[in-house]
Design a protein around this motif. Structure first.
Motif, PDB file in Angstrom:
ATOM      1  N   ILE A  79       0.578  -1.217  -0.250  1.00 39.40           N
ATOM      2  CA  ILE A  79      -0.225   0.459  -0.105  1.00 39.40           C
ATOM      3  C   ILE A  79       0.832   1.688   0.327  1.00 39.40           C
ATOM      4  CG2 ILE A  79      -1.792   1.252   1.314  1.00 39.40           C
ATOM      5  CD1 ILE A  79      -2.867  -1.683   2.004  1.00 39.40           C
ATOM      6  N   PHE A  80       1.942   0.949   0.085  1.00 39.41           N
ATOM      7  CA  PHE A  80       3.125   2.064   0.538  1.00 39.41           C
ATOM      8  C   PHE A  80       3.639   2.399  -0.523  1.00 39.41           C
ATOM      9  CE2 PHE A  80       6.561   4.452   1.860  1.00 39.41           C
ATOM     10  CZ  PHE A  80       6.603   5.249   2.698  1.00 39.41           C
ATOM     11  N   MET A  81       3.778   2.069  -1.467  1.00 41.17           N
ATOM     12  CA  MET A  81       4.050   1.956  -2.444  1.00 41.17           C
ATOM     13  C   MET A  81       2.927   2.436  -3.140  1.00 41.17           C
ATOM     14  SD  MET A  81       7.429   1.284  -1.689  1.00 41.17           S
ATOM     15  CE  MET A  81       8.325   1.722  -3.396  1.00 41.17           C
ATOM     16  N   LYS A  82       2.137   2.407  -3.660  1.00 42.22           N
ATOM     17  CA  LYS A  82       1.106   2.673  -4.268  1.00 42.22           C
ATOM     18  C   LYS A  82       1.541   4.049  -4.082  1.00 42.22           C
ATOM     19  CE  LYS A  82      -1.269  -1.519  -5.398  1.00 42.22           C
ATOM     20  NZ  LYS A  82      -2.739  -2.837  -5.265  1.00 42.22           N
ATOM     21  N   LYS A  83       0.786   4.375  -2.722  1.00 42.43           N
ATOM     22  CA  LYS A  83       0.851   5.503  -2.273  1.00 42.43           C
ATOM     23  C   LYS A  83       2.044   6.521  -3.078  1.00 42.43           C
ATOM     24  CE  LYS A  83      -3.180   4.899  -0.347  1.00 42.43           C
ATOM     25  NZ  LYS A  83      -4.739   5.478  -0.774  1.00 42.43           N
ATOM     26  N   MET A  84       3.305   6.234  -2.510  1.00 40.69           N
ATOM     27  CA  MET A  84       4.544   6.691  -3.325  1.00 40.69           C
ATOM     28  C   MET A  84       4.448   7.313  -4.056  1.00 40.69           C
ATOM     29  SD  MET A  84       6.674   7.179  -1.228  1.00 40.69           S
ATOM     30  CE  MET A  84       8.470   7.551  -1.627  1.00 40.69           C
ATOM     31  N   GLN A  85       3.620   6.385  -5.724  1.00 41.73           N
ATOM     32  CA  GLN A  85       3.472   6.285  -7.002  1.00 41.73           C
ATOM     33  C   GLN A  85       2.702   7.943  -7.184  1.00 41.73           C
ATOM     34  OE1 GLN A  85       1.604   3.288  -8.201  1.00 41.73           O
ATOM     35  NE2 GLN A  85       2.990   2.560  -8.998  1.00 41.73           N
ATOM     36  N   GLN A  86       1.685   8.384  -6.100  1.00 38.42           N
ATOM     37  CA  GLN A  86       1.095   9.742  -5.835  1.00 38.42           C
ATOM     38  C   GLN A  86       1.869  10.935  -5.164  1.00 38.42           C
ATOM     39  OE1 GLN A  86      -2.583   8.360  -3.684  1.00 38.42           O
ATOM     40  NE2 GLN A  86      -2.016   6.598  -4.931  1.00 38.42           N
ATOM     41  N   GLN A  87       2.288  10.225  -5.398  1.00 37.39           N
ATOM     42  CA  GLN A  87       3.468  11.848  -4.537  1.00 37.39           C
ATOM     43  C   GLN A  87       4.534  12.546  -5.215  1.00 37.39           C
ATOM     44  OE1 GLN A  87       2.158  12.601  -1.537  1.00 37.39           O
ATOM     45  NE2 GLN A  87       1.303  10.024  -0.813  1.00 37.39           N
ATOM     46  N   LYS A  88       3.611  13.917  -6.067  1.00 33.51           N
ATOM     47  CA  LYS A  88       4.445  14.667  -7.464  1.00 33.51           C
ATOM     48  C   LYS A  88       5.021  15.475  -6.562  1.00 33.51           C
ATOM     49  CE  LYS A  88       0.937  12.100 -10.009  1.00 33.51           C
ATOM     50  NZ  LYS A  88       0.060  12.306 -10.686  1.00 33.51           N
ATOM     51  N   GLN A  89       5.624  15.929  -5.284  1.00 32.75           N
ATOM     52  CA  GLN A  89       5.786  17.393  -4.652  1.00 32.75           C
ATOM     53  C   GLN A  89       6.916  17.264  -5.372  1.00 32.75           C
ATOM     54  OE1 GLN A  89       4.768  14.436  -3.434  1.00 32.75           O
ATOM     55  NE2 GLN A  89       3.192  15.401  -1.034  1.00 32.75           N
ATOM     56  N   LEU A  90       7.495  18.322  -6.199  1.00 35.58           N
ATOM     57  CA  LEU A  90       9.137  18.464  -6.842  1.00 35.58           C
ATOM     58  C   LEU A  90       9.525  19.446  -5.381  1.00 35.58           C
ATOM     59  CD1 LEU A  90       7.911  19.991  -9.388  1.00 35.58           C
ATOM     60  CD2 LEU A  90       8.394  17.605  -9.285  1.00 35.58           C
ATOM     61  N   ILE A  91      11.112  19.071  -5.387  1.00 34.19           N
ATOM     62  CA  ILE A  91      11.738  20.455  -4.566  1.00 34.19           C
ATOM     63  C   ILE A  91      11.927  21.932  -5.613  1.00 34.19           C
ATOM     64  CG2 ILE A  91      14.293  20.716  -4.543  1.00 34.19           C
ATOM     65  CD1 ILE A  91      13.555  18.130  -2.632  1.00 34.19           C
ATOM     66  N   LYS A  92      12.031  22.794  -4.615  1.00 38.93           N
ATOM     67  CA  LYS A  92      11.721  23.656  -4.060  1.00 38.93           C
ATOM     68  C   LYS A  92      13.170  24.233  -5.128  1.00 38.93           C
ATOM     69  CE  LYS A  92      11.387  28.793  -2.717  1.00 38.93           C
ATOM     70  NZ  LYS A  92      11.091  29.201  -2.216  1.00 38.93           N
ATOM     71  N   GLY A  93      12.936  25.224  -6.912  1.00 39.30           N
ATOM     72  CA  GLY A  93      13.902  25.723  -7.358  1.00 39.30           C
ATOM     73  C   GLY A  93      14.063  24.790  -8.803  1.00 39.30           C
ATOM     74  N   ALA A  94      13.695  23.466  -8.474  1.00 39.61           N
ATOM     75  CA  ALA A  94      13.810  22.175  -9.542  1.00 39.61           C
ATOM     76  C   ALA A  94      13.438  22.018 -10.518  1.00 39.61           C
ATOM     77  CB  ALA A  94      14.222  20.856  -8.555  1.00 39.61           C
ATOM     78  N   ALA A  95      12.826  22.577 -10.830  1.00 41.89           N
ATOM     79  CA  ALA A  95      12.152  22.592 -12.256  1.00 41.89           C
ATOM     80  C   ALA A  95      12.662  23.470 -13.073  1.00 41.89           C
ATOM     81  CB  ALA A  95      10.181  22.845 -12.336  1.00 41.89           C
ATOM     82  N   GLU A  96      12.736  25.183 -12.459  1.00 45.44           N
ATOM     83  CA  GLU A  96      13.565  26.373 -12.273  1.00 45.44           C
ATOM     84  C   GLU A  96      14.945  25.794 -13.420  1.00 45.44           C
ATOM     85  OE1 GLU A  96      10.112  27.442 -10.982  1.00 45.44           O
ATOM     86  OE2 GLU A  96      11.249  25.835  -9.976  1.00 45.44           O
ATOM     87  N   PHE A  97      15.950  25.220 -12.860  1.00 44.15           N
ATOM     88  CA  PHE A  97      17.581  25.088 -12.599  1.00 44.15           C
ATOM     89  C   PHE A  97      17.225  23.842 -13.991  1.00 44.15           C
ATOM     90  CE2 PHE A  97      20.781  22.168 -12.103  1.00 44.15           C
ATOM     91  CZ  PHE A  97      22.028  22.855 -12.183  1.00 44.15           C
ATOM     92  N   LEU A  98      16.487  23.051 -14.239  1.00 43.14           N
ATOM     93  CA  LEU A  98      16.376  22.277 -15.335  1.00 43.14           C
ATOM     94  C   LEU A  98      16.194  22.456 -16.431  1.00 43.14           C
ATOM     95  CD1 LEU A  98      15.008  19.313 -13.872  1.00 43.14           C
ATOM     96  CD2 LEU A  98      16.827  19.081 -14.536  1.00 43.14           C
ATOM     97  N   ASP A  99      15.358  23.555 -16.722  1.00 41.87           N
ATOM     98  CA  ASP A  99      15.126  24.400 -17.545  1.00 41.87           C
ATOM     99  C   ASP A  99      16.041  25.589 -17.765  1.00 41.87           C
ATOM    100  OD1 ASP A  99      12.570  25.359 -18.935  1.00 41.87           O
ATOM    101  OD2 ASP A  99      12.866  27.729 -18.639  1.00 41.87           O
ATOM    102  N   THR A 100      16.580  25.803 -16.710  1.00 36.81           N
ATOM    103  CA  THR A 100      18.125  26.809 -17.436  1.00 36.81           C
ATOM    104  C   THR A 100      18.686  25.648 -17.834  1.00 36.81           C
ATOM    105  OG1 THR A 100      17.715  28.420 -15.451  1.00 36.81           O
ATOM    106  CG2 THR A 100      19.503  28.215 -16.382  1.00 36.81           C
ATOM    107  N   VAL A 101      19.502  25.030 -17.375  1.00 40.43           N
ATOM    108  CA  VAL A 101      20.322  24.128 -18.342  1.00 40.43           C
ATOM    109  C   VAL A 101      20.019  23.480 -19.259  1.00 40.43           C
ATOM    110  CG1 VAL A 101      21.777  24.423 -15.116  1.00 40.43           C
ATOM    111  CG2 VAL A 101      20.590  22.121 -16.572  1.00 40.43           C
ATOM    112  N   HIS A 102      18.233  22.946 -19.333  1.00 43.87           N
ATOM    113  CA  HIS A 102      18.295  21.897 -20.986  1.00 43.87           C
ATOM    114  C   HIS A 102      19.096  23.225 -21.711  1.00 43.87           C
ATOM    115  CE1 HIS A 102      15.939  19.967 -23.166  1.00 43.87           C
ATOM    116  NE2 HIS A 102      15.115  20.169 -23.920  1.00 43.87           N
TER     117      HIS A 102
END
Length: 219
Positions: A79-102
């Motif tokens: 059950i725990f692993m199924k719940k983990m699949q639903q956890q989509k919180q990102l580290i603050k700034g991660a998306a912006e960093f990847l957008d910059t270096v991509h």
């Protein structure tokens, strides 16, 4: 400082907020069994934090379930692993960093969990499209910190220069030790208060991804 041209991200912790994910998955798993995550449970969870820091994620999950649901361990883990699949919180700034270096650096994803576990967690953000190659637990017969994982990635991608490659992770025992075993440079993302050990010894110790931009030669 080396001019890095390739970054290998371990998403659990460097992109995906594992701290929040583990706590939320535990709370949701307890709810499945009719238990609350009240003040007593939160205090117990806080008391486990020092132990959890020293463990791999698999070991962390086992410790949490052995502590909170010992009589239901096997079913609770599913059950725990199924719940983990639903956890989509990102580290603050991660998306912006990847957008910059991509597009300026080669980005490789190396997940410790299986594809079926990680892809749903990153699907909404569409960050997977930023990576030239993505690897998951399914791709290997060993797990970190085994150096053969990095050797296989280097073998698969002959254009990668090991001397200008950096591994980015949050676990000393897995990511940073694995990078050291493979003679690769590493970035340990951790609070300033966390002291760098003698071994494994990361190349850089930063508190957030955006700080890495200072060390990159970008247009």
């Amino acid at each position: 400082m080396t001019r890095f041209t390739t970054l290998i991200f371990i998403p659990e912790g460097s992109i995906l907020n594992e701290k929040a994910a583990l706590q939320n998955a535990l709370r949701q798993t307890l709810k499945e069994y009719g238990h609350d995550f009240g003040p007593g449970e939160r205090l117990k969870y806080t008391d486990l934090q020092k132990q959890l820091k020293l463990l791999s994620e698999d070991e962390q999950i086992s410790l949490l379930l052995q502590t909170f649901l010992p009589a239901k361990f096997d079913n609770a883990r599913t059950i725990f692993m199924k719940k983990m699949q639903q956890q989509k919180q990102l580290i603050k700034g991660a998306a912006e960093f990847l957008d910059t270096v991509h597009g300026q650096l080669q980005l490789i994803l190396l997940a410790k969990e299986k594809r079926a576990q990680i892809v749903p967690r990153l699907a909404d953000s569409e960050l997977l499209t930023y990576f030239a190659k993505s690897y998951f637990r399914d791709n290997f017969t060993v797990s970190l910190p085994n150096k053969n994982i990095f050797y296989q990635i280097l073998q698969d991608n002959t254009d990668i220069d090991p001397d200008t490659t950096m591994v980015i992770g949050t676990s000393l025992a897995e990511e940073i030790q694995g990078a050291e075993n493979a003679n690769l440079k590493s970035l340990w993302l951790a609070p300033k208060k966390d002291k760098i050990p003698i071994t494994p010894h990361p190349t850089l110790h930063l508190t957030k991804l955006s700080d890495l931009l200072f060390y990159l030669d970008l247009d």
